[in-house]
Design a protein around this motif. Structure first.
Motif, PDB file in Angstrom:
ATOM      1  N   ARG A  85      13.127 -15.339  25.448  1.00 13.83           N
ATOM      2  CA  ARG A  85      13.083 -15.074  23.998  1.00 13.83           C
ATOM      3  C   ARG A  85      11.696 -15.495  23.530  1.00 13.83           C
ATOM      4  O   ARG A  85      11.449 -16.672  23.213  1.00 13.83           O
ATOM      5  CB  ARG A  85      14.161 -15.869  23.258  1.00 13.83           C
ATOM      6  CG  ARG A  85      14.171 -15.610  21.749  1.00 13.83           C
ATOM      7  CD  ARG A  85      14.987 -16.650  20.995  1.00 13.83           C
ATOM      8  NE  ARG A  85      16.402 -16.536  21.248  1.00 13.83           N
ATOM      9  CZ  ARG A  85      17.219 -15.679  20.618  1.00 13.83           C
ATOM     10  NH1 ARG A  85      16.736 -14.871  19.727  1.00 13.83           N
ATOM     11  NH2 ARG A  85      18.505 -15.668  20.902  1.00 13.83           N
ATOM     12  N   VAL A  86      10.762 -14.531  23.507  1.00 12.98           N
ATOM     13  CA  VAL A  86       9.384 -14.851  23.163  1.00 12.98           C
ATOM     14  C   VAL A  86       9.299 -15.244  21.685  1.00 12.98           C
ATOM     15  O   VAL A  86       9.790 -14.536  20.809  1.00 12.98           O
ATOM     16  CB  VAL A  86       8.459 -13.647  23.465  1.00 12.98           C
ATOM     17  CG1 VAL A  86       7.036 -13.953  23.017  1.00 12.98           C
ATOM     18  CG2 VAL A  86       8.498 -13.305  24.949  1.00 12.98           C
ATOM     19  N   GLY A  87       8.687 -16.387  21.443  1.00 15.05           N
ATOM     20  CA  GLY A  87       8.576 -16.910  20.078  1.00 15.05           C
ATOM     21  C   GLY A  87       9.695 -17.844  19.691  1.00 15.05           C
ATOM     22  O   GLY A  87       9.619 -18.508  18.657  1.00 15.05           O
ATOM     23  N   GLY A  88      10.734 -17.888  20.522  1.00 16.60           N
ATOM     24  CA  GLY A  88      11.844 -18.794  20.279  1.00 16.60           C
ATOM     25  C   GLY A  88      12.492 -18.589  18.916  1.00 16.60           C
ATOM     26  O   GLY A  88      12.384 -17.527  18.293  1.00 16.60           O
ATOM     27  N   LEU A  89      13.158 -19.616  18.449  1.00 19.32           N
ATOM     28  CA  LEU A  89      13.868 -19.527  17.175  1.00 19.32           C
ATOM     29  C   LEU A  89      12.921 -19.488  15.979  1.00 19.32           C
ATOM     30  O   LEU A  89      13.275 -18.988  14.910  1.00 19.32           O
ATOM     31  CB  LEU A  89      14.835 -20.696  17.032  1.00 19.32           C
ATOM     32  CG  LEU A  89      16.006 -20.711  18.024  1.00 19.32           C
ATOM     33  CD1 LEU A  89      16.900 -21.921  17.770  1.00 19.32           C
ATOM     34  CD2 LEU A  89      16.818 -19.428  17.933  1.00 19.32           C
ATOM     35  N   GLU A  90      11.701 -19.964  16.170  1.00 13.86           N
ATOM     36  CA  GLU A  90      10.737 -19.943  15.073  1.00 13.86           C
ATOM     37  C   GLU A  90      10.379 -18.513  14.689  1.00 13.86           C
ATOM     38  O   GLU A  90      10.416 -18.131  13.512  1.00 13.86           O
ATOM     39  CB  GLU A  90       9.474 -20.708  15.472  1.00 13.86           C
ATOM     40  CG  GLU A  90       8.443 -20.786  14.359  1.00 13.86           C
ATOM     41  CD  GLU A  90       7.195 -21.550  14.752  1.00 13.86           C
ATOM     42  OE1 GLU A  90       6.240 -21.572  13.953  1.00 13.86           O
ATOM     43  OE2 GLU A  90       7.161 -22.106  15.866  1.00 13.86           O
ATOM     44  N   ALA A  91      10.029 -17.707  15.683  1.00 10.61           N
ATOM     45  CA  ALA A  91       9.721 -16.300  15.397  1.00 10.61           C
ATOM     46  C   ALA A  91      10.967 -15.546  14.968  1.00 10.61           C
ATOM     47  O   ALA A  91      10.921 -14.685  14.072  1.00 10.61           O
ATOM     48  CB  ALA A  91       9.099 -15.646  16.639  1.00 10.61           C
ATOM     49  N   LEU A 118      10.465  -5.959  15.894  1.00  9.38           N
ATOM     50  CA  LEU A 118       9.431  -6.996  16.036  1.00  9.38           C
ATOM     51  C   LEU A 118       9.692  -7.882  17.243  1.00  9.38           C
ATOM     52  O   LEU A 118       8.755  -8.333  17.913  1.00  9.38           O
ATOM     53  CB  LEU A 118       9.317  -7.815  14.751  1.00  9.38           C
ATOM     54  CG  LEU A 118       8.241  -7.359  13.768  1.00  9.38           C
ATOM     55  CD1 LEU A 118       6.841  -7.599  14.337  1.00  9.38           C
ATOM     56  CD2 LEU A 118       8.398  -5.903  13.373  1.00  9.38           C
ATOM     57  N   TYR A 119      10.948  -8.129  17.538  1.00 11.42           N
ATOM     58  CA  TYR A 119      11.311  -8.882  18.737  1.00 11.42           C
ATOM     59  C   TYR A 119      10.760  -8.157  19.972  1.00 11.42           C
ATOM     60  O   TYR A 119      10.191  -8.778  20.879  1.00 11.42           O
ATOM     61  CB  TYR A 119      12.837  -8.980  18.787  1.00 11.42           C
ATOM     62  CG  TYR A 119      13.441  -9.938  19.773  1.00 11.42           C
ATOM     63  CD1 TYR A 119      12.697 -10.908  20.428  1.00 11.42           C
ATOM     64  CD2 TYR A 119      14.813  -9.879  20.047  1.00 11.42           C
ATOM     65  CE1 TYR A 119      13.284 -11.777  21.326  1.00 11.42           C
ATOM     66  CE2 TYR A 119      15.410 -10.735  20.936  1.00 11.42           C
ATOM     67  CZ  TYR A 119      14.644 -11.693  21.580  1.00 11.42           C
ATOM     68  OH  TYR A 119      15.235 -12.545  22.466  1.00 11.42           O
ATOM     69  N   ARG A 437       0.507 -14.991  16.397  1.00 13.20           N
ATOM     70  CA  ARG A 437       0.237 -15.742  17.645  1.00 13.20           C
ATOM     71  C   ARG A 437       1.032 -15.214  18.826  1.00 13.20           C
ATOM     72  O   ARG A 437       0.679 -15.485  19.977  1.00 13.20           O
ATOM     73  CB  ARG A 437       0.516 -17.227  17.436  1.00 13.20           C
ATOM     74  CG  ARG A 437       1.958 -17.580  17.154  1.00 13.20           C
ATOM     75  CD  ARG A 437       2.124 -19.077  16.980  1.00 13.20           C
ATOM     76  NE  ARG A 437       2.873 -19.372  15.785  1.00 13.20           N
ATOM     77  CZ  ARG A 437       3.539 -20.503  15.602  1.00 13.20           C
ATOM     78  NH1 ARG A 437       3.507 -21.439  16.531  1.00 13.20           N
ATOM     79  NH2 ARG A 437       4.214 -20.707  14.497  1.00 13.20           N
ATOM     80  N   TRP A 438       2.115 -14.482  18.557  1.00 11.87           N
ATOM     81  CA  TRP A 438       2.914 -13.902  19.642  1.00 11.87           C
ATOM     82  C   TRP A 438       2.655 -12.406  19.812  1.00 11.87           C
ATOM     83  O   TRP A 438       3.331 -11.752  20.601  1.00 11.87           O
ATOM     84  CB  TRP A 438       4.416 -14.123  19.374  1.00 11.87           C
ATOM     85  CG  TRP A 438       4.781 -15.563  19.265  1.00 11.87           C
ATOM     86  CD1 TRP A 438       4.785 -16.498  20.270  1.00 11.87           C
ATOM     87  CD2 TRP A 438       5.213 -16.255  18.083  1.00 11.87           C
ATOM     88  NE1 TRP A 438       5.178 -17.723  19.789  1.00 11.87           N
ATOM     89  CE2 TRP A 438       5.455 -17.606  18.446  1.00 11.87           C
ATOM     90  CE3 TRP A 438       5.435 -15.865  16.769  1.00 11.87           C
ATOM     91  CZ2 TRP A 438       5.894 -18.558  17.530  1.00 11.87           C
ATOM     92  CZ3 TRP A 438       5.865 -16.816  15.853  1.00 11.87           C
ATOM     93  CH2 TRP A 438       6.091 -18.136  16.231  1.00 11.87           C
ATOM     94  N   LEU A 439       1.682 -11.890  19.052  1.00 15.92           N
ATOM     95  CA  LEU A 439       1.401 -10.447  19.076  1.00 15.92           C
ATOM     96  C   LEU A 439      -0.074 -10.196  19.385  1.00 15.92           C
ATOM     97  O   LEU A 439      -0.824  -9.657  18.560  1.00 15.92           O
ATOM     98  CB  LEU A 439       1.771  -9.817  17.725  1.00 15.92           C
ATOM     99  CG  LEU A 439       3.232  -9.926  17.283  1.00 15.92           C
ATOM    100  CD1 LEU A 439       3.403  -9.454  15.839  1.00 15.92           C
ATOM    101  CD2 LEU A 439       4.141  -9.138  18.211  1.00 15.92           C
TER     102      LEU A 439
END
Length: 488
Positions: A85-91, A118-119, A437-439
């Protein structure tokens, strides 16, 4: 047998333990090596402690290693399982929060809709990195088993651009079959035969037989409406069954966000959902559940560790596909399941490049799909709407084309039912900036998106959604579990 299985995202502790014990239910797999990898060293050590306890208690020769070095974990692996789960619960929180500002109320938001798209943008570049490593350091011909959502998008990218032998796995079909068997009064699910086909999370039970007798729409509708629990929890699914003539695999909450009709107006949402559990349609329900589960695990870790000291019981092996696929491939004991693969003629009236979920048989020669299935036209039309969104989303994630990303979101069924094009354009800008930051593929697009946001005139609102619940504290969760035990 001795071979290596790498699990990426192994810090998904409960799911990793389930996969691990399932695989060890196969007697021939006692000597298998499990290589765990995750970004979180802390989570890795927690899951390794649990799995080591399982191995020790059951006196197995199984080897378990854990490392944050992904390539080291993948080196020489015959099978690679992804639970990331990229970005975890924050994203993930932004996947729910930001669309709510534009009136888009999601229950889960991990497949399509604004959150799921977006996920996928966060996951797909990472999935392609996995594929690169698999091709370079894993065993030649290694098989990639993807459990991570968005299932269809991730699997699409891994096959189309990653060039790795990939299958996507989900348990929605099994859960739907359990419900059908129960409402029809079957003594066990083995009495129910079915053909279930479509796309992940929009799969349809197009042929049902109970002890060889064909079950029609009217009988199934009557059975669900007579059930004291499902008649309330699955109101939306039952309505879709009445109108489409076939039952959908996906939960009430999930299905509600893939269609344009049931969550488009706040006052309509509560009519179709049930608040007895998050999965039946609660706003941001899976985010709340995931947050509570994480908090509970971190607080109650000693209990999880203690419970690992139990015998592995093959009779309690779960219906997750992974262990059964590995068993069939390695031992030639044939397994029938439902798998996510590229269409290529499997479903005649869906696009051939799509990732479909449909029946297949596994043996030593691989996963052999049943071809030539035709979906009812209404089911096909609904699937095609999602496939078009998935295709654009995958291509946007790979190219970093923010305009194509906006078109993908614009064409999403629920987004299109709720939002104007101007609102969609601003919402995507806001989500890309918040998750920059995740993109990395959108790095060049972020400055212009920030500039547009500073000048935007599109009005938003702070809205919790039509049916939102607060995250419960550890004390509240503990009191609830105690009350349930006492009730039993």
């Amino acid at each position: 047998m001795s071979f290596k299985i790498a699990i990426i995202g192994a810090g998904s502790v409960g799911f990793t333990k389930k996969l691990f014990t399932d695989i060890l239910c196969v007697p021939e797999f006692r000597d298998v090596e499990f290589a765990l990898t995750d970004l979180s060293e802390r989570n890795l050590q927690m899951i390794k402690s649990i799995l080591d306890r399982v191995v020790e208690f059951n006196r197995l020769p199984t080897k378990v290693t854990a490392t944050t070095d992904r390539r080291a974990a993948l080196e020489g692996a015959r099978y690679v399982i992804s639970c990331v789960r990229v970005g975890g619960l924050e994203a993930y929180a932004d996947d729910i929060r930001i669309p709510l500002k534009y009136g888009i109320d999601q229950c889960v938001g991990d497949t399509i809709c604004a959150g799921g798209i977006l996920y996928g943008q966060r996951n797909i570049p990472v999935i392609l990195d996995f594929c690169k490593d698999i091709l370079e350091v894993a065993e030649p011909g290694a098989k990639f088993l993807n459990y991570a959502n968005p299932m269809a998008m991730n699997t699409w990218a891994a096959i189309e651009d990653g060039k790795v032998d990939t299958v996507g796995l989900c348990h929605g079909v099994q859960h739907g079959a359990d419900q059908i068997a129960e409402v029809l009064g079957a003594k066990s699910r083995t009495e129910l035969d079915y053909i279930c086909s479509g796309i992940n999370h929009q799969t349809w039970f197009i042929d049902l037989r109970l002890n060889g007798r064909k079950i029609g729409k009217d009988e199934l509708v009557a059975a669900f409406e007579a059930h004291p629990v499902y008649s309330q929890q699955e109101k939306l699914r039952i309505d879709v069954l009445k109108r489409f003539g076939v039952y959908s695999t996906e939960s009430n909450g999930h299905l509600s966000e893939y269609l344009p009709w049931y969550r488009k107006r706040p006052d309509e949402i509560t009519r179709w959902i049930d608040m007895s559990d998050w999965i039946h349609g609660e706003t941001g329900g899976y985010l709340r559940y995931s947050t509570e589960t994480r908090n509970w695990f971190e607080t109650e870790f000693p209990q999880f560790l203690e419970s690992a000291a139990r015998p592995i019981d093959p009779a309690k092996r779960s219906n997750e596909h992974a262990s059964h696929i590995l068993e069939a491939l390695e031992t030639n004991r044939v397994y029938r399941g439902h798998f996510n693969v590229k269409n290529n003629g499997i479903i005649a009236n869906l696009p051939q490049d799509a990732i479909v979920e449909s029946p297949g048989f596994v043996d030593r020669f691989g996963i052999n799909m049943v071809a030539g299935i035709t979906l009812p036209e209404g089911c096909a039309a609904t699937c095609i709407s999602s496939i078009n969104v998935q295709r654009m989303s995958v291509h946007a994630a790979i190219s970093g084309d923010i305009d194509l990303l906006k078109l993908a979101v614009l064409h999403d069924p629920l987004v299109g039912a709720v939002s104007t094009p101007e609102e969609v354009w601003q919402m995507v800008d806001e989500m890309v900036v918040a998750q920059a930051r995740w993109l990395p593929q959108y790095a060049d697009a972020v400055p212009a998106a920030k500039e547009r946001l500073s000048k935007s005139r599109v009005k938003t609102r702070e809205w919790a959604g039509a049916a939102r619940r607060d995250v419960r504290s550890i004390e509240e969760l503990r009191a609830e579990k105690t009350a349930l035990k006492q009730a039993v």
